[in-house]
Scaffold this active site. Structure first.
Site, PDB file in Angstrom:
ATOM      1  N   TYR A   1      -0.471   5.237   4.420  1.00 59.42           N
ATOM      2  CA  TYR A   1      -1.401   4.390   5.205  1.00 59.42           C
ATOM      3  C   TYR A   1      -1.270   4.595   6.703  1.00 59.42           C
ATOM      4  O   TYR A   1      -1.837   3.804   7.467  1.00 59.42           O
ATOM      5  CB  TYR A   1      -1.097   2.899   4.976  1.00 59.42           C
ATOM      6  CG  TYR A   1      -1.039   2.444   3.553  1.00 59.42           C
ATOM      7  CD1 TYR A   1      -2.206   2.171   2.839  1.00 59.42           C
ATOM      8  CD2 TYR A   1       0.180   2.254   2.920  1.00 59.42           C
ATOM      9  CE1 TYR A   1      -2.140   1.725   1.529  1.00 59.42           C
ATOM     10  CE2 TYR A   1       0.246   1.810   1.613  1.00 59.42           C
ATOM     11  CZ  TYR A   1      -0.915   1.558   0.930  1.00 59.42           C
ATOM     12  OH  TYR A   1      -0.852   1.113  -0.363  1.00 59.42           O
TER      13      TYR A   1
ATOM     14  N   CYS B   1      10.144  17.416  -0.997  1.00 58.22           N
ATOM     15  CA  CYS B   1       9.482  18.698  -0.732  1.00 58.22           C
ATOM     16  C   CYS B   1       7.983  18.514  -0.540  1.00 58.22           C
ATOM     17  O   CYS B   1       7.172  18.939  -1.378  1.00 58.22           O
ATOM     18  CB  CYS B   1       9.774  19.673  -1.861  1.00 58.22           C
ATOM     19  SG  CYS B   1      11.476  20.203  -1.791  1.00 58.22           S
ATOM     20  N   GLU B   2       7.615  17.832   0.493  1.00 56.82           N
ATOM     21  CA  GLU B   2       6.215  17.605   0.868  1.00 56.82           C
ATOM     22  C   GLU B   2       6.173  17.556   2.388  1.00 56.82           C
ATOM     23  O   GLU B   2       6.983  16.850   3.009  1.00 56.82           O
ATOM     24  CB  GLU B   2       5.725  16.231   0.358  1.00 56.82           C
ATOM     25  CG  GLU B   2       5.709  16.049  -1.120  1.00 56.82           C
ATOM     26  CD  GLU B   2       4.390  16.452  -1.775  1.00 56.82           C
ATOM     27  OE1 GLU B   2       3.397  16.672  -1.041  1.00 56.82           O
ATOM     28  OE2 GLU B   2       4.372  16.551  -3.001  1.00 56.82           O
TER      29      GLU B   2
ATOM     30  N   GLU C   1      -2.495 -16.619  -0.328  1.00 60.30           N
ATOM     31  CA  GLU C   1      -1.789 -15.598  -1.111  1.00 60.30           C
ATOM     32  C   GLU C   1      -1.042 -14.620  -0.210  1.00 60.30           C
ATOM     33  O   GLU C   1      -1.307 -13.416  -0.248  1.00 60.30           O
ATOM     34  CB  GLU C   1      -2.789 -14.816  -1.966  1.00 60.30           C
ATOM     35  CG  GLU C   1      -3.581 -15.645  -2.945  1.00 60.30           C
ATOM     36  CD  GLU C   1      -4.634 -14.825  -3.691  1.00 60.30           C
ATOM     37  OE1 GLU C   1      -4.815 -13.620  -3.367  1.00 60.30           O
ATOM     38  OE2 GLU C   1      -5.269 -15.378  -4.586  1.00 60.30           O
TER      39      GLU C   1
HETATM   40  N1  LLP Z   1      -4.090 -11.248  -2.657  1.00 60.92           N
HETATM   41  C1  LLP Z   1      -4.667 -10.171  -3.202  1.00 60.92           C
HETATM   42  C2  LLP Z   1      -5.750 -10.360  -4.166  1.00 60.92           C
HETATM   43  C3  LLP Z   1      -4.219  -8.889  -2.851  1.00 60.92           C
HETATM   44  O1  LLP Z   1      -4.799  -7.826  -3.398  1.00 60.92           O
HETATM   45  C4  LLP Z   1      -3.179  -8.741  -1.900  1.00 60.92           C
HETATM   46  C5  LLP Z   1      -2.714  -7.417  -1.522  1.00 60.92           C
HETATM   47  C6  LLP Z   1      -2.601  -9.903  -1.366  1.00 60.92           C
HETATM   48  C7  LLP Z   1      -3.089 -11.152  -1.755  1.00 60.92           C
HETATM   49  C8  LLP Z   1      -1.451  -9.861  -0.384  1.00 60.92           C
HETATM   50  O2  LLP Z   1      -1.767  -9.191   0.803  1.00 60.92           O
HETATM   51  P1  LLP Z   1      -0.723  -9.234   2.019  1.00 60.92           P
HETATM   52  O3  LLP Z   1      -0.576 -10.675   2.445  1.00 60.92           O
HETATM   53  O4  LLP Z   1       0.570  -8.694   1.532  1.00 60.92           O
HETATM   54  O5  LLP Z   1      -1.316  -8.373   3.060  1.00 60.92           O
HETATM   55  N2  LLP Z   1       0.309  -1.368  -0.051  1.00 60.92           N
HETATM   56  C9  LLP Z   1      -0.430  -1.740   1.140  1.00 60.92           C
HETATM   57  C10 LLP Z   1      -0.957  -3.152   1.064  1.00 60.92           C
HETATM   58  C11 LLP Z   1      -1.814  -3.356  -0.149  1.00 60.92           C
HETATM   59  C12 LLP Z   1      -2.238  -4.776  -0.329  1.00 60.92           C
HETATM   60  C13 LLP Z   1      -2.802  -4.983  -1.697  1.00 60.92           C
HETATM   61  N3  LLP Z   1      -3.230  -6.317  -1.955  1.00 60.92           N
HETATM   62  C14 LLP Z   1       0.445  -1.546   2.370  1.00 60.92           C
HETATM   63  O6  LLP Z   1       1.596  -1.144   2.205  1.00 60.92           O
HETATM   64  O7  LLP Z   1      -0.008  -1.751   3.492  1.00 60.92           O
END
Ligand code: LLP
Length: 429
Positions: free
Chosen positions: A330, A357-358, A287
């Site tokens: 993050y 404005c933060e 995924e």
């Molecule tokens: N599968 C599931 C169940 C997930 O919750 C996520 C991401 C992924 C796959 C994909 O993860 P990736 O390959 O993109 O790392 N907003 C945060 C990242 C949050 C990820 C949430 N879930 C950031 O900007 O670092």
């Protein structure tokens, strides 16, 4: 490695004549045409990343199959989804809205896995109606709801249990999801009990086991620990309950190279995972979100002012936390470079801040940068994942445009919002 083994691959954003380009398109030209702030995605790079990931796990074939289920949340733009749909990519979704987008983009329902700790009954119903490949169930109560809904609809719902393997992954605490204090998944013991209930339920059918330990992880080791845990769950379900699963889903989270560090060695992970799966008769689902789109996207922003404060120099840009929240939320470290390099501007240490404005509104802090002048363009790299999709209208700022460059074609993938978009739903018209 011998000559010819490595195929030369064009970097997604390279300089020509001192100016950054996306493929054959100059970022300066794109900014002139579509204005800033502007998200620019390189479609060729997205497809190349998918091929890289598939190559890393190719040893699995032909005894098992693998499916790349793109994590829609990373970048749900329809043009991006359509591009991936055309190459047989599946989807990992987490809401009814993502299911709607994935189906609209032409991703077949039987390649869509439905994740999420809090799927509403409406969302479960929508997934059953659509005929998704499976529901990644995260609690006994969710299983009961799914079973009752499926029975009422005369359907049989496919189930994979999301296991919480209690693995710590070295990433930001907000993106570490596989440890015992995280809200995600169920313990291996509880997973076994859920498979028992699935086996007894006429409207449920067990098809897989799932794990996702977090995001932007640079080390393969925690993935392998997690895999060992879920393979243990699968073995026990087979031995004690006679449950035969079709697939194991290893989740996403494969780290990319950014301003803070190197990428995960996805080939090393692929070798170890395929070795562990050999002879088990299990397919593999991956995924990836960021891995496919992260470095295929940039945010182009224009410098409004350069301001010397008491202790710091601030480069004030027309993009900030409303366009890209990762730095402030993050501590995300995105590389930033001038779109046009002239080799003359003195390098200084600066904070690159937005107009919101933060005090927490910044794109980068304490960065060495050739000191730009007002009107200069900056390129914020690694912004293809969790960029626009987390953008907000805070401070009543219209969200930026997105363009997709694929070959020599440029598509306006989302037009810039206007002021009247901001009040839509608040007025009678
Ligand atoms: N599968 C599931 C169940 C997930 O919750 C996520 C991401 C992924 C796959 C994909 O993860 P990736 O390959 O993109 O790392 N907003 C945060 C990242 C949050 C990820 C949430 N879930 C950031 O900007 O670092």
């Amino acid at each position: 490695m011998g000559a010819g083994v490595l195929t030369a691959v064009a970097p997604p954003f390279a300089r020509r004549g001192g100016v950054l380009h996306c493929g054959v398109r100059s970022l300066e030209d794109l900014a002139r045409q579509y204005n800033t702030p502007l998200y620019v995605y390189n479609g060729d790079r997205i497809l190349e990343r998918k091929r890289t990931l598939e190559a890393a796990f190719a040893d699995l074939h032909p005894s098992s199959r693998s499916l790349v289920a793109y994590s829609v949340k990373a970048n749900p733009n329809l043009a991006v989804l359509e591009l991936l749909a055309r190459t047989g990519t599946g989807a990992d979704i987490v809401s009814g809205g993502e299911l709607y987008r994935a189906l609209r983009a032409g991703i077949p329902a039987d390649r869509i896995v439905f994740a999420g700790v809090g799927k509403s009954h409406d969302e479960l119903r929508y997934g059953i109606e659509a005929g998704v490949m499976s529901f990644h169930v995260e609690s006994a109560q969710e299983l009961d709801a799914l079973g009752a809904l499926a029975a009422g609809m005369g359907a049989v719902a496919p189930v994979a249990v999301r296991v919480n393997p209690d693995v710590h992954s070295p990433t930001h605490e907000f993106t570490s999801t596989g440890h015992a204090a995280a809200k995600f998944g169920v313990s291996p013991g509880e997973a076994h009990e859920i498979y028992r209930r699935v086996a007894e339920h006429p409207a449920l059918h067990a098809v897989g086991v799932d794990v996702h330990i977090g995001s932007q992880i640079r080390d393969p080791a925690p993935f392998l620990k997690a895999l060992d845990v879920v393979l243990g769950v699968e073995e026990r379900a087979r031995r004690e309950l006679g449950v035969e699963l079709d697939y194991v889903d290893l989740g996403g989270g494969f780290g990319i190279s950014d301003g803070a560090g190197d990428a995960m060695d996805v080939h090393a992970l692929g070798r170890e995972v395929t070795a562990r799966l050999r002879g088990r008769g299990l397919d593999l689902v991956l995924e990836p979100g960021r891995f496919l789109v992260g470095d295929a996207g940039v945010l182009v922003t224009c410098v409004l002012y350069v301001k010397k404060g008491g202790q710091k120099t601030f480069v004030v840009t027309d993009a900030g936390m409303t366009e890209l929240i990762r730095p402030s939320h993050y501590g995300g470290v995105h590389s930033v470079s001038p779109v046009r390099e002239n080799g003359r501007d003195p390098v200084e240490r600066v904070d690159i801040v937005g107009p919101v404005c933060e005090q927490g509104d910044f794109l980068a802090r304490d960065r060495s940068l050739p000191l730009p002048r007002p009107g200069a363009l900056l390129c914020v790299h690694q912004a293809g994942a969790y960029g626009f999709t987390m953008a907000s209208n805070y401070n009543s700022r219209p969200r930026p445009a997105e363009v997709l460059v694929h070959g020599d074609r440029v598509t306006l993938a989302r037009r810039r919002e206007r002021y009247d978009d901001l009040i839509r739903g608040e007025t009678d018209d």
